[in-house]
Design a protein around this motif. Structure first.
Motif, mmCIF file in Angstrom:
data_model
loop_
_atom_site.group_PDB
_atom_site.id
_atom_site.type_symbol
_atom_site.label_atom_id
_atom_site.label_comp_id
_atom_site.label_asym_id
_atom_site.label_seq_id
_atom_site.Cartn_x
_atom_site.Cartn_y
_atom_site.Cartn_z
ATOM 1 N N LEU A 1 33.865 46.215 39.965
ATOM 2 C CA LEU A 1 33.781 47.033 38.758
ATOM 3 C C LEU A 1 35.154 47.476 38.277
ATOM 4 O O LEU A 1 36.058 47.749 39.086
ATOM 5 N N ALA A 2 35.311 47.579 36.977
ATOM 6 C CA ALA A 2 36.508 48.203 36.405
ATOM 7 C C ALA A 2 36.504 49.680 36.781
ATOM 8 O O ALA A 2 35.451 50.279 37.034
ATOM 9 N N TYR A 3 37.693 50.285 36.801
ATOM 10 C CA TYR A 3 37.798 51.674 37.268
ATOM 11 C C TYR A 3 36.986 52.625 36.389
ATOM 12 O O TYR A 3 36.330 53.542 36.892
ATOM 13 N N GLY A 4 36.991 52.396 35.094
ATOM 14 C CA GLY A 4 36.214 53.246 34.204
ATOM 15 C C GLY A 4 34.729 53.177 34.493
ATOM 16 O O GLY A 4 34.007 54.174 34.398
ATOM 17 N N ASP A 5 34.246 51.982 34.872
ATOM 18 C CA ASP A 5 32.838 51.830 35.219
ATOM 19 C C ASP A 5 32.511 52.514 36.538
ATOM 20 O O ASP A 5 31.409 53.036 36.730
ATOM 21 N N LEU A 6 33.470 52.529 37.469
ATOM 22 C CA LEU A 6 33.269 53.273 38.720
ATOM 23 C C LEU A 6 33.093 54.763 38.432
ATOM 24 O O LEU A 6 32.280 55.442 39.069
ATOM 25 N N LYS A 7 33.846 55.262 37.465
ATOM 26 C CA LYS A 7 33.713 56.667 37.083
ATOM 27 C C LYS A 7 32.325 56.936 36.487
ATOM 28 O O LYS A 7 31.719 57.986 36.739
ATOM 29 N N ARG A 8 31.838 56.003 35.695
ATOM 30 C CA ARG A 8 30.490 56.141 35.136
ATOM 31 C C ARG A 8 29.440 56.117 36.252
ATOM 32 O O ARG A 8 28.462 56.871 36.230
ATOM 33 N N LEU A 9 29.641 55.225 37.224
ATOM 34 C CA LEU A 9 28.713 55.143 38.344
ATOM 35 C C LEU A 9 28.709 56.445 39.132
ATOM 36 O O LEU A 9 27.643 56.940 39.528
#
Length: 256
Positions: A146-154
Motif C-alpha cells: 500500500l501507498a503510505y497515504g492508504d496505510l493512513k486510511r487503513l
C-alpha cells in the motif's frame, strides 16, 4: 452540544520539570478540534494522559462525565476512546481487510477463540469500514504494497471498528504528500459531520489545521496559551510570537 471529554488542570512532571502545566479543555460531540504547538510543547504527553499511557501528576480526565484518570489504556479504549498514531501500526503480512477483521475480532472479544476460520469473521462489516475510508477496492491487497497515504486510511478504518465516541489522532498527516494530507483530513471532517464523532488531533501542517479544525488549542512549554476559533487563534499575539516571532501565522482569505 454534549461534552464528550473534559480535562481539568492536567499536569505531568519529570524530576521537577513540568512537561504539561495545568492544562484544561473540553471536546464536544461532533467537534473536530486541533491541538498544536512547537516541538516539545507537550502535545503527545497530553494525549498519553488522556488515553492512559501516562499517569498524570495532577488533574483529572472525564469521558462523558465518568472519571477515567489513571485507568489502563485498554479500559479507556473499551469506554469509547480510539487513537491513531504518527507511525502506522498495521500488520504488513496481512491483507487490508484482514487488518480490519482483526480489529473487529478484538472488539467482539473473540481474539482468543476465533480459531483457524478467522478470515471468514466479520468480513462484511470490515468491507463497510473500508468503504468509509474509500479502500474497499484494495481489500484483498497485502498491506506491504500500500501507498503510505492508504496505510493512513487503513489505520483510520481500524480505529473506527469499535465505534469510538472520541478519536485522538496524533500527527495524522505526518509523512504524507500535501495533496494527500488535505484529502485525509477532509475524509475525517466528513466522518465527523456524518457520524457525530468527536476528534482531537495534533498536527504541524497549519494549512491542514486552519482548513478543517472547528476549534484550535495551542500549547507552548506545557501551558495552554490559546483556545478558540481559527480566526481567534490566528490573531492571538502570543500564538504569533510562538510560531513566527510576531509575523502572520496564516493569511486571510483573499490576502496576497
Amino acid at each position: 452540544m454534549t461534552e464528550i471529554l473534559r480535562a481539568d488542570n492536567l499536569r505531568k512532571s519529570y524530576d521537577g520539570f513540568l512537561a504539561v502545566d495545568g492544562v484544561s479543555f473540553s471536546v464536544r460531540q461532533g467537534e473536530l478540534k486541533a491541538l498544536i504547538g512547537p516541538n516539545g510543547a507537550g502535545k503527545s504527553t497530553c494525549f498519553n494522559m488522556l488515553t492512559g499511557q501516562l499517569k498524570p501528576s495532577g488533574g483529572e480526565v472525564h469521558l462523558e462525565g465518568t472519571r477515567i484518570t489513571g485507568r489502563p489504556p485498554r479500559e479507556i479504549w473499551r469506554m469509547g476512546v480510539g487513537r491513531t498514531f504518527q507511525i502506522t501500526g498495521t500488520y504488513r503480512s496481512m491483507s487490508v481487510i484482514e487488518n480490519v477483521q482483526m480489529a473487529l475480532i478484538s472488539h467482539h472479544r473473540r481474539i482468543f477463540t476465533f480459531g483457524p476460520r478467522a478470515w471468514k469473521l466479520y468480513r462484511d462489516q470490515a468491507l463497510e469500514f473500508l468503504r468509509t475510508v474509500s479502500l474497499e477496492d484494495q481489500a484483498d491487497r497485502p498491506c506491504s504494497v500500500l501507498a503510505y497515504g492508504d496505510l493512513k486510511r487503513l489505520e483510520l478504518a481500524i480505529a473506527l471498528c469499535h465505534r469510538p465516541r472520541l478519536l485522538l489522532m496524533d500527527e495524522p498527516t505526518a509523512g504524507m504528500a500535501p495533496a494527500a494530507r488535505i484529502e485525509l483530513m477532509q475524509l475525517v471532517a466528513d466522518i465527523v459531520r456524518e457520524q457525530g464523532l468527536s476528534v482531537l488531533f495534533t498536527e504541524h501542517d497549519m494549512d491542514v489545521v486552519f482548513a478543517h479544525a472547528h476549534h484550535i488549542m495551542v500549547l507552548n512549554r506545557g501551558a495552554l496559551i490559546a483556545d478558540g476559533s481559527a480566526d481567534e487563534v490566528r490573531r492571538d499575539p502570543r500564538v504569533q510570537e510562538v510560531y513566527l516571532g510576531g509575523g502572520t501565522l496564516f493569511k486571510e482569505a483573499g490576502d496576497a
